[in-house]
Write a protein that holds these residues in place. Structure first.
Motif, short mmCIF file in Angstrom:
data_model
loop_
_atom_site.label_atom_id
_atom_site.label_comp_id
_atom_site.label_asym_id
_atom_site.label_seq_id
_atom_site.Cartn_x
_atom_site.Cartn_y
_atom_site.Cartn_z
N GLY A 1 0.84 -1.20 0.00
CA GLY A 1 0.00 0.00 0.00
C GLY A 1 0.87 1.24 0.00
O GLY A 1 2.04 1.19 0.39
N ILE A 2 0.27 2.35 -0.44
CA ILE A 2 1.05 3.58 -0.55
C ILE A 2 0.37 4.67 0.28
O ILE A 2 -0.85 4.77 0.30
N ILE A 3 1.18 5.46 0.99
CA ILE A 3 0.66 6.56 1.80
C ILE A 3 1.09 7.86 1.16
O ILE A 3 2.26 8.01 0.78
N MET A 4 0.17 8.80 1.00
CA MET A 4 0.51 10.08 0.39
C MET A 4 0.68 11.13 1.49
O MET A 4 -0.15 11.22 2.40
N VAL A 5 1.72 11.93 1.38
CA VAL A 5 1.95 13.01 2.34
C VAL A 5 1.64 14.33 1.64
O VAL A 5 2.06 14.56 0.50
N SER A 6 0.88 15.18 2.30
CA SER A 6 0.50 16.45 1.71
C SER A 6 0.65 17.57 2.74
O SER A 6 0.88 17.30 3.91
N VAL A 7 0.56 18.80 2.31
CA VAL A 7 0.40 19.92 3.25
C VAL A 7 -0.84 20.69 2.78
O VAL A 7 -1.20 20.63 1.60
N PRO A 8 -1.51 21.40 3.71
CA PRO A 8 -2.79 22.02 3.36
C PRO A 8 -2.64 23.28 2.52
O PRO A 8 -2.98 24.38 2.95
N GLN A 9 -2.15 23.11 1.31
CA GLN A 9 -1.94 24.23 0.39
C GLN A 9 -2.42 23.74 -0.97
O GLN A 9 -1.99 22.67 -1.41
N ASP A 10 -3.29 24.50 -1.62
CA ASP A 10 -3.92 23.99 -2.84
C ASP A 10 -2.91 23.62 -3.91
O ASP A 10 -3.08 22.66 -4.66
N LEU A 11 -1.82 24.41 -3.99
CA LEU A 11 -0.78 24.11 -4.97
C LEU A 11 -0.20 22.71 -4.74
O LEU A 11 0.07 21.97 -5.69
N VAL A 12 -0.02 22.36 -3.48
CA VAL A 12 0.54 21.05 -3.15
C VAL A 12 -0.49 19.96 -3.43
O VAL A 12 -0.18 18.92 -4.02
N SER A 13 -1.74 20.20 -3.04
CA SER A 13 -2.79 19.19 -3.26
C SER A 13 -2.87 18.81 -4.73
O SER A 13 -3.06 17.64 -5.07
N MET A 14 -2.72 19.80 -5.60
CA MET A 14 -2.80 19.53 -7.04
C MET A 14 -1.73 18.53 -7.45
O MET A 14 -1.98 17.59 -8.20
N ILE A 15 -0.53 18.70 -6.90
CA ILE A 15 0.57 17.80 -7.27
C ILE A 15 0.42 16.45 -6.58
O ILE A 15 0.73 15.41 -7.16
N VAL A 16 -0.10 16.43 -5.35
CA VAL A 16 -0.36 15.16 -4.68
C VAL A 16 -1.46 14.39 -5.45
O VAL A 16 -1.40 13.16 -5.56
#
Lengths: 274, 274
Positions: free
Chosen positions: B168-183
């Protein structure tokens, strides 16, 4: 076609006499200086710094372009506030997208139908795209082309350093020893490739508590030691705040941003032209 | 040699019957589950999350390894506090480096004389190294191998998804729309490759002012919308603070870290084994 007379790197180039230059020039473009923004580490604010440099140079009246070389993680369209625009082309050229204030930009996301879709490509295809962004995009006359480099010291960074005439490179770091180590790798790579390292911009240096005004250091890295060990100049420090996090609202926050970035851009101009 | 009986992906694998599996297994290794930690975006805390998962699993008594697949920007050795160790090998195997608490780790920096030096390699060489880290490293018996993926959706990510059996794969993000788009790009890539996305861990969710105690949101991204649009589960939120920024001092800050990460690791274990 290599052309030493109009090449932005002619002054420091060693391959001119040796005849080993492999840089191709599109005769329809006339790009006076190329500034690359790199880090080695991802997520430290390369794209933010690239856009800040472009905006400030444009405000000073220069003709400016941004080439988003981060093909698999392109941030430039959003930061410029033009994420919904798409690039067009004809049989000969790709036309860059232009912002309202007249900055020309090229990014992989301008060629995607849906910005959420990944490009799952092998290295040679990715590097080919970057070369096309340099050679086949009709940039026209530019005083400055800013290149937003991808993270890492791999394929794409290598290709850009070999095939685009970089006047100087700016490194973006954050004051965390783990990051400095990886930025050091990037600085050493640039030097191995005979590229002029203009200096380091430190991002996320601090934040200011909106309630009590305390300046909070986010990290405990030893910037002074890093700068000294690597023999590079610190061009400036950027705080982590709303103005900087939301470059899409640049015009509303222009004055606050200028206070921080004006001295930095002046140093860069001095380095590039001095 | 492909071996479906001991393969961690056997349950969800579609290539078993089709006979299209290209995963190679080293018969000296017995790795029960593989958890990959990815983001697409750099600098969001993939390596931090990878190390936190490894530490917590080790504390629970599991046999754990970490494969640092970020070849050009390796962070794992520093975060584990073993940056000065070097890996050894013989004609057949590379031996992983072991932490005091018994986590096995392999990273490109364990093979470098000087961690500040870059590896300036083309894609095929980099992907070859990652495959060697899977196949030629003597991991022995492991309950969990954690893979710290590089940023982007390029070569290395693709190779790992094709040639390592990821549970399984876990995604790490930060709460910034620019980052969400790339995640989102990374999530869509994993799904295209039929890899089970366990969920998202949000990093840098907030910081606490050391003077007045105010919880400061660093970014203004709409996490709820992102999670809903992508149809993924939020496994937990991690603040940006000294304890998390200095994992090298993990043992001193264990209790504080546990309060935040214990519920997250329990969710992960449930997802991976349930």
């Amino acid at each position: 076609m290599s052309n030493c007379n109009t090449c932005p790197s002619a002054a420091t180039c060693s391959s001119k006499d040796a005849g080993t230059c492999t840089i191709e020039f599109n005769p329809n473009n006339n790009i006076k200086k190329v500034i690359a923004v790199m880090s080695g580490k991802g997520g430290v604010g390369k794209s933010t710094v690239s856009v800040l440099i472009a905006k400030k140079l444009r405000e000073k009246g220069y003709k400016v372009g941004i080439l988003d070389a981060d093909i698999t993680g392109p941030s430039i369209p959003r930061l410029l506030g033009i994420k919904d625009k798409r690039a067009t082309g004809n049989e000969e050229f790709i036309f860059p997208v232009e912002t309202d204030d007249g900055i020309k930009a090229m990014s992989l996301n301008f060629l995607m139908e849906d910005e959420n879709q990944p490009v799952i490509w092998r290295g040679p295809i990715i590097t080919g795209v970057v070369q096309q962004f340099w050679n086949e995009v009709l940039w026209g006359d530019l005083d400055y082309l800013i290149i937003d480099m991808p993270p890492g010291t791999g394929d794409v960074a290598l290709t850009i350093m070999q095939s685009i005439p970089i006047t100087g490179i700016i490194m973006v770091s954050v004051p965390q020893d783990l990051v400095s180590m990886i930025v050091a790798k990037a600085i050493n790579m640039a030097r191995k490739m005979n590229i002029n390292v203009l200096g380091v911009i430190e991002n996320m240096s601090y934040i200011v508590c909106p309630d009590c005004g305390k300046k909070i250091k986010l990290f405990k890295g030893d910037t002074e030691k890093f700068i000294k060990d690597l023999g590079v100049e610190l061009l400036g420090e950027i705080p982590m705040n709303e103005d900087m996090n939301n470059l899409e609202l640049y015009n509303e926050n222009k004055d606050n941003i200028s206070k921080i970035f004006e001295p930095i851009i002046n140093k860069i101009l001095e380095k590039v032209n001095g």
